[in-house]
Every structure is written in structure tokens, then in C-alpha cells.
Design an enzyme around this catalytic site. Structure first.
Site, mmCIF file in Angstrom:
data_model
loop_
_atom_site.group_PDB
_atom_site.id
_atom_site.type_symbol
_atom_site.label_atom_id
_atom_site.label_comp_id
_atom_site.label_asym_id
_atom_site.label_seq_id
_atom_site.Cartn_x
_atom_site.Cartn_y
_atom_site.Cartn_z
ATOM 1 N NE ARG A 18 -3.890 2.276 0.416
ATOM 2 C CZ ARG A 18 -5.002 2.015 1.046
ATOM 3 N NH1 ARG A 18 -5.361 0.710 1.824
ATOM 4 N NH2 ARG A 18 -5.923 3.020 1.184
ATOM 5 C CG HIS A 43 16.266 -12.930 2.876
ATOM 6 N ND1 HIS A 43 16.006 -14.301 2.899
ATOM 7 C CD2 HIS A 43 16.716 -12.465 2.018
ATOM 8 C CE1 HIS A 43 17.115 -14.391 1.874
ATOM 9 N NE2 HIS A 43 17.322 -13.676 1.260
ATOM 10 N NE ARG A 45 14.583 -12.953 -1.456
ATOM 11 C CZ ARG A 45 14.175 -13.663 -0.658
ATOM 12 N NH1 ARG A 45 13.445 -13.077 0.532
ATOM 13 N NH2 ARG A 45 14.588 -14.755 -0.276
ATOM 14 C CG HIS A 50 10.324 -8.669 1.483
ATOM 15 N ND1 HIS A 50 11.821 -8.630 1.766
ATOM 16 C CD2 HIS A 50 10.238 -9.941 0.748
ATOM 17 C CE1 HIS A 50 12.479 -9.793 1.228
ATOM 18 N NE2 HIS A 50 11.573 -10.501 0.625
ATOM 19 C CD GLU A 70 16.748 -15.230 6.504
ATOM 20 O OE1 GLU A 70 17.062 -16.179 7.268
ATOM 21 O OE2 GLU A 70 15.591 -15.403 5.802
ATOM 22 C CB THR A 100 10.728 -18.168 -0.296
ATOM 23 O OG1 THR A 100 10.969 -18.322 1.079
ATOM 24 C CG2 THR A 100 10.229 -19.232 -0.959
ATOM 25 C CG HIS A 190 11.895 -22.527 4.159
ATOM 26 N ND1 HIS A 190 12.048 -21.406 3.593
ATOM 27 C CD2 HIS A 190 11.051 -22.980 3.313
ATOM 28 C CE1 HIS A 190 11.644 -21.191 2.565
ATOM 29 N NE2 HIS A 190 10.766 -22.272 2.104
ATOM 30 C CG ASP A 191 7.755 -24.264 4.546
ATOM 31 O OD1 ASP A 191 7.365 -23.190 4.545
ATOM 32 O OD2 ASP A 191 7.764 -24.827 3.589
ATOM 33 N N GLY A 213 8.954 -17.425 9.982
ATOM 34 C CA GLY A 213 8.085 -15.868 9.573
ATOM 35 C C GLY A 213 6.716 -16.275 8.920
ATOM 36 C CG HIS A 214 4.283 -17.995 5.125
ATOM 37 N ND1 HIS A 214 4.163 -17.100 4.037
ATOM 38 C CD2 HIS A 214 3.312 -19.000 4.846
ATOM 39 C CE1 HIS A 214 2.880 -17.194 3.396
ATOM 40 N NE2 HIS A 214 2.649 -18.662 3.837
#
Length: 237
Positions: A18, A43, A45, A50, A70, A100, A190-191, A213-214
């Protein structure tokens, strides 16, 4: 106790969708700490889709817990890490356009590059972790390039967990034991989720840190931040 480091990239993704500063990435990070998280992970990029470089600079002096940055060790990334001096840098073999992280380093094939990169950060007093698959050879390679820790890439564990959790965890236990044998610290990420985290920690209780995170932010949509962080901490007790 294994530390919980909350990856706040998804918060920055929501903000960037937004524009402006809502939600406030810095305030969310401080609230995560207030609710019990023992670390914050970002992280950044190259396209800043993000976390932005300005976020990293704002977070470092404000945080009270461990700050983990990271990413792929490009020249820009290395300069940012050396400037901000986090407690830990985690080296991830991501392409610039990758959605990712989806693989660990081949620490044997990239030995020279990783050796030089790790030395750069360690000379600056920054703990250095290398993102690897649950493969004893890759763990050995991480030790040989001088890393302080490895972070095990846990997506394969999460994928197989519902079908056969014992088979899912087996290579991670072997890799974790190899890390301990070599004197490496041990992270994982991760996951990992409320579904599979407790069993992972039960089988490998000497993990130093998990970065999540996710799944955590997906849970927070229903449970709220404070309750979600409390539940993840419960999985690690």
C-alpha cells in the site's frame, strides 16, 4: 532453551503493498520482542520488495534482542551487514529474483567463495551461519569454510511431516549430530509451524535458534501476535 527469532519480512510485504508506513515494521519488531521473541530476522533482497535497507538501519539500534540479517552475500548485502553490525549474518544462496529460499548451499562447490565471505564477517565480530540442507557433507563443508553455525533448511521436513514424521526428521537428526560433533552452533528454519515445531525440537533439543516468518504471521491473523508468539515459545520449552 532454543531461541525464537521472528522473521518480519511479511510485515514489510504488507506495508509495501500500500505504501506509507502501515504496518510499522519497527514497532512490530519491538512488539515481537515485548511478547517474548528472543530475536528478529530480516532478509533484505536487492529489489526491496519487503524489507528495505532503510529498515535494517532503523532496526539495529532499536532492538534489544539478537538481530539476524540473512541473504545472498552480494557486495551490497555485505556492505549493509558490515555497516549495521548485527549479532548474526546468515548466508543464503538465493538468486536476486527468488520468491523465497528453497535450497541450502553446496558448501563443497562454493568453498572458496564461502571461506572468503565468512572470514570477512568474522573479522568484523559478526557470528556467521551458513544455510544448508540436512546433509552431513554440507555441514562438514560449512565447518571447513569457518562458519560459526549452520542453519538447516527445514522445508523437506515440513513437507514429509504429515506423512511420516520419523522419516522426515531422520536426516535432520543426523545433520544436527554432525554439527554438534564439529562444534558448530545449530539453527533451523523454513516452513516450521505450530504443527511440526514441537516434534522437531523434541528430537533435536540442542538447536540454538529457529527462524520463523510465514507460518507465524499466518497464525497471527487468527490468534493475534502475542498469543501466536506465546504458542511458538511453548513448542520450544
Amino acid at each position: 532453551m532454543t531461541k525464537l527469532s521472528v522473521n518480519i519480512n511479511k510485515v514489510a510485504t504488507l506495508r509495501n503493498a500500500r505504501g506509507g508506513s502501515n504496518p510499522d515494521v519497527l514497532q512490530v519488531a519491538l512488539d515481537c520482542e515485548r511478547f517474548g521473541a528472543q530475536g528478529i530476522t530480516v532478509h533484505p533482497r536487492p529489489d526491496e520488495r519487503h524489507i528495505r535497507r532503510s529498515d535494517v538501519r532503523a532496526l539495529k539500534p532499536a532492538l534489544h534482542t539478537e538481530f539476524n540479517i540473512e541473504g545472498y552475500p552480494s557486495d551490497d548485502f555485505c556492505a549493509l551487514v558490515l555497516e549495521t553490525q548485527p549479532a548474526q549474518v546468515t548466508l543464503v544462496p538465493d538468486a536476486p529474483d527468488q520468491i523465497t529460499s528453497n535450497a541450502g548451499w553446496d558448501t563443497l562447490a562454493h568453498r572458496a567463495f564461502l571461506t572468503d565471505t565468512v572470514a570477512k564477517f568474522k573479522d568484523a565480530g559478526i557470528r556467521t551461519s551458513v544455510f544448508v540442507a540436512a546433509d552431513e557433507r554440507m555441514v562438514q563443508g560449512a565447518a571447513e569454510v569457518g562458519a560459526d553455525r549452520v542453519e538447516l533448511y527445514t522445508e523437506p521436513y515440513a513437507t514429509l511431516y504429515a506423512e511420516d514424521k520419523e522419516a522426515a526428521i531422520a536426516p535432520f537428526v543426523a545433520a544436527a549430530r554432525k554439527a554438534r560433533e564439529l562444534g558448530l552452533g545449530l539453527n533451523a528454519g523454513h516452513d516450521l509451524s505450530l504443527v511440526n515445531l514441537h516434534y522437531f525440537h523434541e528430537q533435536i533439543p540442542w538447536v540454538d535458534e529457529v527462524s520463523i516468518g510465514h507460518a507465524l504471521w499466518s497464525d497471527a491473523l487468527y490468534l493475534g501476535m502475542q498469543q501466536t508468539i506465546a504458542r511458538y515459545l511453548d513448542c520450544l520449552r
